[in-house]
Design an enzyme around this catalytic site. Structure first.
Site, PDB file in Angstrom:
ATOM      1  N   HIS A  32       3.281   1.573  10.945  1.00  0.00           N
ATOM      2  CA  HIS A  32       3.386   0.182  11.424  1.00  0.00           C
ATOM      3  C   HIS A  32       3.459   0.157  12.949  1.00  0.00           C
ATOM      4  O   HIS A  32       3.894   1.118  13.575  1.00  0.00           O
ATOM      5  CB  HIS A  32       4.566  -0.557  10.771  1.00  0.00           C
ATOM      6  CG  HIS A  32       5.938  -0.160  11.225  1.00  0.00           C
ATOM      7  ND1 HIS A  32       7.061  -0.355  10.452  1.00  0.00           N
ATOM      8  CD2 HIS A  32       6.403   0.408  12.377  1.00  0.00           C
ATOM      9  CE1 HIS A  32       8.128   0.053  11.109  1.00  0.00           C
ATOM     10  NE2 HIS A  32       7.755   0.530  12.268  1.00  0.00           N
ATOM     11  N   ASP A  47       9.423  -7.692  18.369  1.00  0.00           N
ATOM     12  CA  ASP A  47       9.935  -8.152  17.074  1.00  0.00           C
ATOM     13  C   ASP A  47      11.441  -8.366  17.128  1.00  0.00           C
ATOM     14  O   ASP A  47      12.100  -7.952  18.094  1.00  0.00           O
ATOM     15  CB  ASP A  47       9.559  -7.156  15.962  1.00  0.00           C
ATOM     16  CG  ASP A  47       9.739  -5.701  16.370  1.00  0.00           C
ATOM     17  OD1 ASP A  47      10.520  -5.433  17.302  1.00  0.00           O
ATOM     18  OD2 ASP A  47       9.103  -4.833  15.760  1.00  0.00           O
ATOM     19  N   GLU A  59       3.533  -4.122   8.837  1.00  0.00           N
ATOM     20  CA  GLU A  59       3.586  -3.104   7.799  1.00  0.00           C
ATOM     21  C   GLU A  59       2.186  -2.926   7.172  1.00  0.00           C
ATOM     22  O   GLU A  59       1.330  -3.817   7.306  1.00  0.00           O
ATOM     23  CB  GLU A  59       4.580  -3.549   6.718  1.00  0.00           C
ATOM     24  CG  GLU A  59       5.998  -3.835   7.239  1.00  0.00           C
ATOM     25  CD  GLU A  59       6.825  -2.579   7.519  1.00  0.00           C
ATOM     26  OE1 GLU A  59       6.268  -1.568   8.004  1.00  0.00           O
ATOM     27  OE2 GLU A  59       8.043  -2.620   7.257  1.00  0.00           O
ATOM     28  N   ASN A  74       5.280   4.855   8.500  1.00  0.00           N
ATOM     29  CA  ASN A  74       4.182   4.309   7.677  1.00  0.00           C
ATOM     30  C   ASN A  74       3.062   3.743   8.551  1.00  0.00           C
ATOM     31  O   ASN A  74       2.233   2.974   8.080  1.00  0.00           O
ATOM     32  CB  ASN A  74       4.719   3.237   6.731  1.00  0.00           C
ATOM     33  CG  ASN A  74       5.292   2.022   7.466  1.00  0.00           C
ATOM     34  OD1 ASN A  74       5.303   1.992   8.702  1.00  0.00           O
ATOM     35  ND2 ASN A  74       5.775   1.038   6.727  1.00  0.00           N
TER      36      ASN A  74
HETATM   37  P1  PGA Z   1      11.595   4.614  16.203  1.00  0.00           P
HETATM   38  O1  PGA Z   1      10.822   3.370  15.572  1.00  0.00           O
HETATM   39  O2  PGA Z   1      11.245   4.616  17.646  1.00  0.00           O
HETATM   40  O3  PGA Z   1      13.062   4.319  15.991  1.00  0.00           O
HETATM   41  O4  PGA Z   1      11.123   5.824  15.485  1.00  0.00           O
HETATM   42  C1  PGA Z   1       9.474   3.190  15.878  1.00  0.00           C
HETATM   43  C2  PGA Z   1       8.893   2.060  15.074  1.00  0.00           C
HETATM   44  O5  PGA Z   1       9.363   1.794  13.962  1.00  0.00           O
HETATM   45  O6  PGA Z   1       7.933   1.433  15.556  1.00  0.00           O
END
Ligand code: PGA
Length: 241
Positions: A138, A67, A143, A136
């Site tokens: 995702h 992304d 999302e 959450n």
């Molecule tokens: P993080 O993000 O590794 O910074 O916790 C993970 C994600 O949002 O997929």
């Protein structure tokens, strides 16, 4: 899903880096799907230290990142383009033309997403896809939603994601939109590795592994993939039965 629980994030980094470096040794032209965020950093550090010991080259490897933010210059310190170069690519012999990102600043996002999906398909698909998980649940920036997504698309980030990531944005406000690979694209990777560390991920991890498969818990779709390795530290695994 095969769930591996380790004591620390550092131990996970060693184990996951070994899977990636073995893949590169055995299949020097492999296609890797990569992730950003705090979670994969120990993995990237261990890939670099294995590379520095010699005997492995990334010259034939292609990468596709999951992304990228919209409306953030590529050169911004918070772009995922910059993150990947600083955390991994600048320390390897990987070729710049072989590292790929969605362009979050494209004039036509639909066309950009189609270009990206076509490129991945033309490269033969992703051999190993690395994932983190959001608080959450995702994956990528898919999302919670009413339906599982298909190919890459432009997404409006949720409040949960903005709250988790805005700590990195001190000067400019955090972007509200991003381009992300879709769920179907992620599911078509031959192998998927998901890492979750820390107590904030425990609820999402429980829902992903023990809950029903639902687009409200995007990572739960991985229950239907036949080659998924989940790497958890004890805090992220703490709510599992
Ligand atoms: P993080 O993000 O590794 O910074 O916790 C993970 C994600 O949002 O997929």
């Amino acid at each position: 899903m095969k769930v591996n629980i380790f004591k620390t994030a550092e131990e996970i980094g060693v184990a996951v880096a070994e899977i990636f470096t073995n893949e590169v040794k055995n299949n020097p032209d492999c296609v890797l799907g990569l992730a950003t965020g705090a979670t994969p950093i120990p993995t990237y550090q261990n890939i670099i230290s294995t590379y520095e010991k010699g005997g492995i080259s990334f010259k034939g490897v292609k990468t596709y990142n999951l992304d990228e933010y919209c409306n953030l210059p590529k050169s911004d310190k918070n772009s995922y383009y910059t993150f990947m170069h600083e955390q991994l690519f600048n320390s390897l012999d990987i070729l710049e033309e072989n590292v790929h990102f969605l362009d979050g600043n494209a004039a036509d996002c639909d066309e950009e997403c189609k270009r990206y999906d076509d490129e991945i398909n033309n490269a033969g698909g992703i051999d190993i896809q690395l994932l983190g998980i959001g608080n959450n649940a995702h994956i990528g920036f898919n999302e919670p939603a009413d339906e599982f997504t298909t190919g890459s698309f432009k997404v409006q980030l949720t409040e949960s994601t903005i709250n988790a990531n805005k700590i990195y944005f001190d000067e400019n406000p955090m972007p509200t939109h991003a381009l992300t690979m879709g769920i179907q694209q992620i599911m078509s990777a031959k192998k998927v590795i998901l890492i979750a560390t820390g107590p904030k991920k425990a609820e999402a991890v429980k829902n992903m592994i023990e809950g029903p498969v639902t687009a409200q818990v995007p990572a739960s779709i991985l229950q239907k993939h036949d080659d998924v390795l989940i790497f958890l530290d004890e805090a992220a695994a703490s709510l599992l039965k």
